[in-house]
Design a protein around this motif. Sequence first.
Motif, PDB file in Angstrom:
ATOM      1  N   ILE A 187       0.815  -1.214   0.000  1.00  0.00           N
ATOM      2  CA  ILE A 187       0.000   0.000   0.000  1.00  0.00           C
ATOM      3  C   ILE A 187       0.846   1.260   0.000  1.00  0.00           C
ATOM      4  O   ILE A 187       0.326   2.351  -0.161  1.00  0.00           O
ATOM      5  CB  ILE A 187      -0.976   0.040   1.194  1.00  0.00           C
ATOM      6  CG1 ILE A 187      -0.220  -0.035   2.511  1.00  0.00           C
ATOM      7  CG2 ILE A 187      -1.995  -1.084   1.093  1.00  0.00           C
ATOM      8  CD1 ILE A 187      -1.052   0.279   3.727  1.00  0.00           C
ATOM      9  N   VAL A 188       2.138   1.098   0.209  1.00  0.00           N
ATOM     10  CA  VAL A 188       3.016   2.260   0.294  1.00  0.00           C
ATOM     11  C   VAL A 188       4.154   2.070  -0.695  1.00  0.00           C
ATOM     12  O   VAL A 188       4.730   1.006  -0.794  1.00  0.00           O
ATOM     13  CB  VAL A 188       3.584   2.442   1.715  1.00  0.00           C
ATOM     14  CG1 VAL A 188       4.533   3.617   1.768  1.00  0.00           C
ATOM     15  CG2 VAL A 188       2.464   2.622   2.710  1.00  0.00           C
ATOM     16  N   GLY A 189       4.462   3.095  -1.396  1.00  0.00           N
ATOM     17  CA  GLY A 189       5.582   3.123  -2.315  1.00  0.00           C
ATOM     18  C   GLY A 189       5.864   4.582  -2.596  1.00  0.00           C
ATOM     19  O   GLY A 189       5.298   5.457  -1.965  1.00  0.00           O
ATOM     20  N   GLY A 190       6.687   4.855  -3.520  1.00  0.00           N
ATOM     21  CA  GLY A 190       6.957   6.246  -3.874  1.00  0.00           C
ATOM     22  C   GLY A 190       8.284   6.705  -3.313  1.00  0.00           C
ATOM     23  O   GLY A 190       9.211   5.924  -3.125  1.00  0.00           O
ATOM     24  N   THR A 191       8.348   7.969  -3.012  1.00  0.00           N
ATOM     25  CA  THR A 191       9.596   8.579  -2.574  1.00  0.00           C
ATOM     26  C   THR A 191       9.822   8.364  -1.078  1.00  0.00           C
ATOM     27  O   THR A 191       8.888   8.054  -0.334  1.00  0.00           O
ATOM     28  CB  THR A 191       9.595  10.091  -2.842  1.00  0.00           C
ATOM     29  OG1 THR A 191       8.610  10.708  -1.998  1.00  0.00           O
ATOM     30  CG2 THR A 191       9.298  10.415  -4.302  1.00  0.00           C
ATOM     31  N   ALA A 192      11.055   8.572  -0.671  1.00  0.00           N
ATOM     32  CA  ALA A 192      11.382   8.494   0.755  1.00  0.00           C
ATOM     33  C   ALA A 192      10.593   9.546   1.533  1.00  0.00           C
ATOM     34  O   ALA A 192      10.154   9.296   2.656  1.00  0.00           O
ATOM     35  CB  ALA A 192      12.882   8.668   0.964  1.00  0.00           C
ATOM     36  N   GLU A 193      10.400  10.702   0.947  1.00  0.00           N
ATOM     37  CA  GLU A 193       9.649  11.773   1.602  1.00  0.00           C
ATOM     38  C   GLU A 193       8.187  11.385   1.796  1.00  0.00           C
ATOM     39  O   GLU A 193       7.587  11.670   2.835  1.00  0.00           O
ATOM     40  CB  GLU A 193       9.765  13.076   0.813  1.00  0.00           C
ATOM     41  CG  GLU A 193      11.149  13.670   0.793  1.00  0.00           C
ATOM     42  CD  GLU A 193      12.119  12.989  -0.193  1.00  0.00           C
ATOM     43  OE1 GLU A 193      11.663  12.225  -1.083  1.00  0.00           O
ATOM     44  OE2 GLU A 193      13.325  13.218  -0.062  1.00  0.00           O
ATOM     45  N   GLN A 194       7.604  10.726   0.791  1.00  0.00           N
ATOM     46  CA  GLN A 194       6.220  10.277   0.915  1.00  0.00           C
ATOM     47  C   GLN A 194       6.093   9.217   2.006  1.00  0.00           C
ATOM     48  O   GLN A 194       5.124   9.214   2.769  1.00  0.00           O
ATOM     49  CB  GLN A 194       5.720   9.714  -0.419  1.00  0.00           C
ATOM     50  CG  GLN A 194       5.499  10.775  -1.471  1.00  0.00           C
ATOM     51  CD  GLN A 194       5.262  10.177  -2.844  1.00  0.00           C
ATOM     52  OE1 GLN A 194       5.883   9.184  -3.225  1.00  0.00           O
ATOM     53  NE2 GLN A 194       4.368  10.797  -3.600  1.00  0.00           N
ATOM     54  N   PHE A 195       7.069   8.334   2.088  1.00  0.00           N
ATOM     55  CA  PHE A 195       7.040   7.306   3.124  1.00  0.00           C
ATOM     56  C   PHE A 195       7.189   7.934   4.506  1.00  0.00           C
ATOM     57  O   PHE A 195       6.489   7.556   5.450  1.00  0.00           O
ATOM     58  CB  PHE A 195       8.126   6.253   2.887  1.00  0.00           C
ATOM     59  CG  PHE A 195       8.070   5.114   3.862  1.00  0.00           C
ATOM     60  CD1 PHE A 195       6.983   4.255   3.889  1.00  0.00           C
ATOM     61  CD2 PHE A 195       9.097   4.912   4.767  1.00  0.00           C
ATOM     62  CE1 PHE A 195       6.921   3.202   4.794  1.00  0.00           C
ATOM     63  CE2 PHE A 195       9.040   3.863   5.669  1.00  0.00           C
ATOM     64  CZ  PHE A 195       7.957   3.003   5.686  1.00  0.00           C
ATOM     65  N   ALA A 249       6.232  10.896   5.372  1.00  0.00           N
ATOM     66  CA  ALA A 249       4.949  11.540   5.672  1.00  0.00           C
ATOM     67  C   ALA A 249       3.922  10.498   6.117  1.00  0.00           C
ATOM     68  O   ALA A 249       3.138  10.737   7.045  1.00  0.00           O
ATOM     69  CB  ALA A 249       4.443  12.314   4.460  1.00  0.00           C
ATOM     70  N   PHE A 250       3.929   9.330   5.481  1.00  0.00           N
ATOM     71  CA  PHE A 250       3.030   8.245   5.857  1.00  0.00           C
ATOM     72  C   PHE A 250       3.301   7.800   7.293  1.00  0.00           C
ATOM     73  O   PHE A 250       2.371   7.644   8.096  1.00  0.00           O
ATOM     74  CB  PHE A 250       3.206   7.069   4.889  1.00  0.00           C
ATOM     75  CG  PHE A 250       2.483   5.820   5.312  1.00  0.00           C
ATOM     76  CD1 PHE A 250       1.119   5.692   5.119  1.00  0.00           C
ATOM     77  CD2 PHE A 250       3.173   4.772   5.904  1.00  0.00           C
ATOM     78  CE1 PHE A 250       0.452   4.537   5.524  1.00  0.00           C
ATOM     79  CE2 PHE A 250       2.520   3.619   6.305  1.00  0.00           C
ATOM     80  CZ  PHE A 250       1.146   3.504   6.110  1.00  0.00           C
ATOM     81  N   ILE A 251       4.568   7.618   7.633  1.00  0.00           N
ATOM     82  CA  ILE A 251       4.937   7.195   8.991  1.00  0.00           C
ATOM     83  C   ILE A 251       4.506   8.245  10.011  1.00  0.00           C
ATOM     84  O   ILE A 251       3.935   7.907  11.061  1.00  0.00           O
ATOM     85  CB  ILE A 251       6.457   6.929   9.091  1.00  0.00           C
ATOM     86  CG1 ILE A 251       6.860   5.738   8.234  1.00  0.00           C
ATOM     87  CG2 ILE A 251       6.895   6.727  10.549  1.00  0.00           C
ATOM     88  CD1 ILE A 251       6.279   4.418   8.674  1.00  0.00           C
ATOM     89  N   ARG A 252       4.742   9.527   9.719  1.00  0.00           N
ATOM     90  CA  ARG A 252       4.322  10.590  10.644  1.00  0.00           C
ATOM     91  C   ARG A 252       2.811  10.570  10.844  1.00  0.00           C
ATOM     92  O   ARG A 252       2.310  10.708  11.970  1.00  0.00           O
ATOM     93  CB  ARG A 252       4.774  11.953  10.135  1.00  0.00           C
ATOM     94  CG  ARG A 252       6.243  12.246  10.378  1.00  0.00           C
ATOM     95  CD  ARG A 252       6.599  13.704  10.105  1.00  0.00           C
ATOM     96  NE  ARG A 252       6.332  14.112   8.734  1.00  0.00           N
ATOM     97  CZ  ARG A 252       7.182  13.955   7.707  1.00  0.00           C
ATOM     98  NH1 ARG A 252       8.357  13.407   7.903  1.00  0.00           N
ATOM     99  NH2 ARG A 252       6.863  14.363   6.500  1.00  0.00           N
ATOM    100  N   ALA A 253       2.061  10.392   9.756  1.00  0.00           N
ATOM    101  CA  ALA A 253       0.599  10.355   9.849  1.00  0.00           C
ATOM    102  C   ALA A 253       0.138   9.157  10.676  1.00  0.00           C
ATOM    103  O   ALA A 253      -0.799   9.270  11.477  1.00  0.00           O
ATOM    104  CB  ALA A 253      -0.020  10.310   8.452  1.00  0.00           C
ATOM    105  N   GLU A 254       0.772   8.011  10.499  1.00  0.00           N
ATOM    106  CA  GLU A 254       0.425   6.826  11.284  1.00  0.00           C
ATOM    107  C   GLU A 254       0.715   7.035  12.771  1.00  0.00           C
ATOM    108  O   GLU A 254      -0.081   6.645  13.621  1.00  0.00           O
ATOM    109  CB  GLU A 254       1.183   5.596  10.765  1.00  0.00           C
ATOM    110  CG  GLU A 254       0.679   5.082   9.439  1.00  0.00           C
ATOM    111  CD  GLU A 254      -0.718   4.489   9.537  1.00  0.00           C
ATOM    112  OE1 GLU A 254      -0.893   3.452  10.186  1.00  0.00           O
ATOM    113  OE2 GLU A 254      -1.642   5.094   8.956  1.00  0.00           O
ATOM    114  N   ILE A 255       1.840   7.646  13.083  1.00  0.00           N
ATOM    115  CA  ILE A 255       2.179   7.933  14.485  1.00  0.00           C
ATOM    116  C   ILE A 255       1.126   8.845  15.091  1.00  0.00           C
ATOM    117  O   ILE A 255       0.635   8.595  16.199  1.00  0.00           O
ATOM    118  CB  ILE A 255       3.591   8.535  14.595  1.00  0.00           C
ATOM    119  CG1 ILE A 255       4.638   7.469  14.277  1.00  0.00           C
ATOM    120  CG2 ILE A 255       3.816   9.138  15.989  1.00  0.00           C
ATOM    121  CD1 ILE A 255       6.045   8.003  14.108  1.00  0.00           C
ATOM    122  N   ASP A 256       0.758   9.904  14.368  1.00  0.00           N
ATOM    123  CA  ASP A 256      -0.265  10.824  14.864  1.00  0.00           C
ATOM    124  C   ASP A 256      -1.599  10.119  15.069  1.00  0.00           C
ATOM    125  O   ASP A 256      -2.256  10.287  16.099  1.00  0.00           O
ATOM    126  CB  ASP A 256      -0.452  11.999  13.902  1.00  0.00           C
ATOM    127  CG  ASP A 256       0.726  12.954  13.874  1.00  0.00           C
ATOM    128  OD1 ASP A 256       1.575  12.902  14.791  1.00  0.00           O
ATOM    129  OD2 ASP A 256       0.811  13.747  12.921  1.00  0.00           O
TER     130      ASP A 256
END
Length: 71
Positions: free
Chosen positions: A40-48, A50-57
């Motif tokens: 469900i996750v791919g793309g740039t390191a920056e996008q990943f 951002a995904f991790i930060r959103a999951e933590i929040d």
Amino acid sequence: MLVPAATPQPIVGRLNEEINRILKMPDVLERISQQGSAVIVGGTAEQFAAFIRAEIDKWAKVVKQSGARVN
């Protein structure tokens, strides 16, 4: 995949390229699917990141609202 924060950007970029390439391989997608997961996750390191930060929040709010405690 996560790496230490101090990992040089060229290494992060290369790892990101290779992981994205591997995650597009049909046999890898099939194996992941057989294990009951999906990519469900791919793309740039920056996008990943951002995904991790959103999951933590998101999960921090759930834990706080639930009153869960670590024993």
